[in-house]
Design an enzyme around this catalytic site. Structure first.
Site, mmCIF file in Angstrom:
data_model
loop_
_atom_site.group_PDB
_atom_site.id
_atom_site.type_symbol
_atom_site.label_atom_id
_atom_site.label_comp_id
_atom_site.label_asym_id
_atom_site.label_seq_id
_atom_site.Cartn_x
_atom_site.Cartn_y
_atom_site.Cartn_z
ATOM 1 N N GLY A 80 -27.481 71.580 49.110
ATOM 2 C CA GLY A 80 -27.955 70.636 48.088
ATOM 3 C C GLY A 80 -29.147 69.843 48.605
ATOM 4 N NE ARG A 105 -24.759 74.988 47.816
ATOM 5 C CZ ARG A 105 -25.143 73.954 47.046
ATOM 6 N NH1 ARG A 105 -25.644 74.163 45.853
ATOM 7 N NH2 ARG A 105 -25.014 72.725 47.466
ATOM 8 C CG ASP A 162 -20.016 69.512 54.730
ATOM 9 O OD1 ASP A 162 -20.768 69.839 53.794
ATOM 10 O OD2 ASP A 162 -18.801 69.278 54.574
ATOM 11 C CB THR A 166 -25.895 65.430 52.029
ATOM 12 O OG1 THR A 166 -24.982 65.132 50.968
ATOM 13 C CG2 THR A 166 -25.319 64.870 53.303
ATOM 14 C CG ASP A 185 -22.258 64.159 48.498
ATOM 15 O OD1 ASP A 185 -22.610 63.566 47.461
ATOM 16 O OD2 ASP A 185 -21.959 65.363 48.528
ATOM 17 C CG ASP A 216 -20.521 64.644 52.759
ATOM 18 O OD1 ASP A 216 -21.643 64.675 53.290
ATOM 19 O OD2 ASP A 216 -20.071 65.588 52.080
ATOM 20 N NE ARG A 244 -19.291 69.231 44.781
ATOM 21 C CZ ARG A 244 -19.974 70.199 45.369
ATOM 22 N NH1 ARG A 244 -19.382 71.301 45.745
ATOM 23 N NH2 ARG A 244 -21.261 70.077 45.581
#
Ligand code: ADP
Length: 319
Positions: free
Chosen positions: A11, A72, A103, A125, A127, A129, A171
């Site tokens: 992403g 991807r 990740d 990212t 996120d 995360d 997510r």
């Protein structure tokens, strides 16, 4: 090391361009050659590899998205795919690779290092995360995009005395929801890391309504469930006029904030320094405003944690 490659994968996030620019300029500063690989790991397999010069990364520091595109790539998950990637890198004489991504991309970077190709990860990212860094590139920009959107929704929510449910990205991680909720005084924040009960949410909403609140804002991280579902449950359980907004991909775009540009510049250039110093299989990150690095495998074996104190604070301030 005289020739290195750089790619963005998975992403996209605002600030990836600033990171690419830092990698290219730092490498050239150290008299290395640097190659841009387009479309992430897919470009390693299709040989989308081009030499980058100083001017090629001009005028991109302020742009969202990624100049190198991203994709991807399922084939890269196979040992044969990765072998082919290394052969293509060797054919150009590239000796080390910098992977900017999340990740998933780091798992690819880890596998490359395992088969002997020196790779460094740069966390990009929205996120936030990834363990091993306080912030990932893009998080601050996305946070400000979300805050901006919620501010606008808040205006109309007050005018109409409505309850608004806003679904934000995330997510597996609730950082974006938690930070934006705290920054925007949301009544309720639903994140994947913390359990919640619909009954409690309804009680909170009723309590607020009874004491004359003009509006309520509920932030839902996408990993918890869908905003429309939460909105539907509120409509069924209360008489409150409720609207739902799913912010979607606007959160991934836009010009990076000053913080993200500086972070990307620091992390991108540190990744080059590491390769120069013979370090591989690591991820660069920022901890307490210091640039650090840790083994990618170690980082991937850990689970991202939410700041529990911040979550508690958000609840205390939204009584
Ligand atoms: P992100 O980096 O944003 O988390 P993805 O999870 O989609 O994005 O991963 C990006 C790409 O990284 C995948 O399409 C694939 O090419 C590569 N990748 C992900 N997981 C692995 C894995 N276990 N082994 C090898 N490559 C992987």
């Amino acid at each position: 090391m005289k020739k290195i490659g750089v790619l963005t994968s998975g992403g996209d996030s605002p600030g990836m361009n600033a990171a690419i620019r830092a990698v290219v300029r730092k490498a050239i500063y150290h008299e290395m050659e640097v190659y841009g690989i387009q479309y992430g790991f897919a470009g390693l397999l299709s040989n989308d590899i081009e030499k980058l010069e100083i001017g090629d990364v001009g005028d991109i520091i302020h742009r969202g998205g990624t100049k190198l595109y991203t994709a991807r790539c399922e084939e890269f998950k196979t040992p044969e795919g990765r072998q082919k990637a290394v052969e293509n890198l060797n054919a150009v004489g590239i000796e080390g690779l910098i992977v900017i991504g999340g990740d998933g991309s780091f798992r690819g970077a880890e596998k490359l290092t395992e088969i002997g190709f020196p790779t460094i990860g740069v966390p990009g990212t929205i996120d936030n995360d990834i363990p091993g860094t306080d912030y990932t590139i893009g998080f601050d920009t996305a946070l400000n995009t979300v805050i901006n959107a919620i501010d606008k929704i808040r205006d109309t929510a007050t005018s109409h005395e409505r309850t608004y449910v806003i679904e934000v990205m995330g997510r597996n991680a609730g950082d974006l929801a938690l930070w934006s909720g705290l920054a925007d005084g949301a009544e309720t924040i639903l994140i994947p890391e913390e359990e919640y009960s619909m009954d409690d949410i309804i009680k909170r909403l009723r309590r607020g309504h009874e004491r004359g609140k003009k509006h309520s804002i509920i932030i839902v991280a996408e990993g918890v469930g869908s905003g429309p579902d939460v909105g539907q449950k509120i409509k069924e359980a209360t008489e409150l006029e409720t609207r739902v907004t799913v912010l979607g991909h606007i959160q991934r775009g836009g010009s990076p904030t000053g913080y993200d540009r500086v972070l990307a510049s620091r992390l991108g250039s540190n990744a080059v320094e590491l390769l120069l110093n013979g370090v591989a299989g690591c991820m660069v990150g920022i901890i307490n405003n210091k640039v650090v690095h840790r083994g990618i495998s170690e980082v991937l074996s850990e689970k991202h944690q939410i700041d529990k104190e911040m979550y508690r604070l958000s609840q205390e301030l939204s009584i």
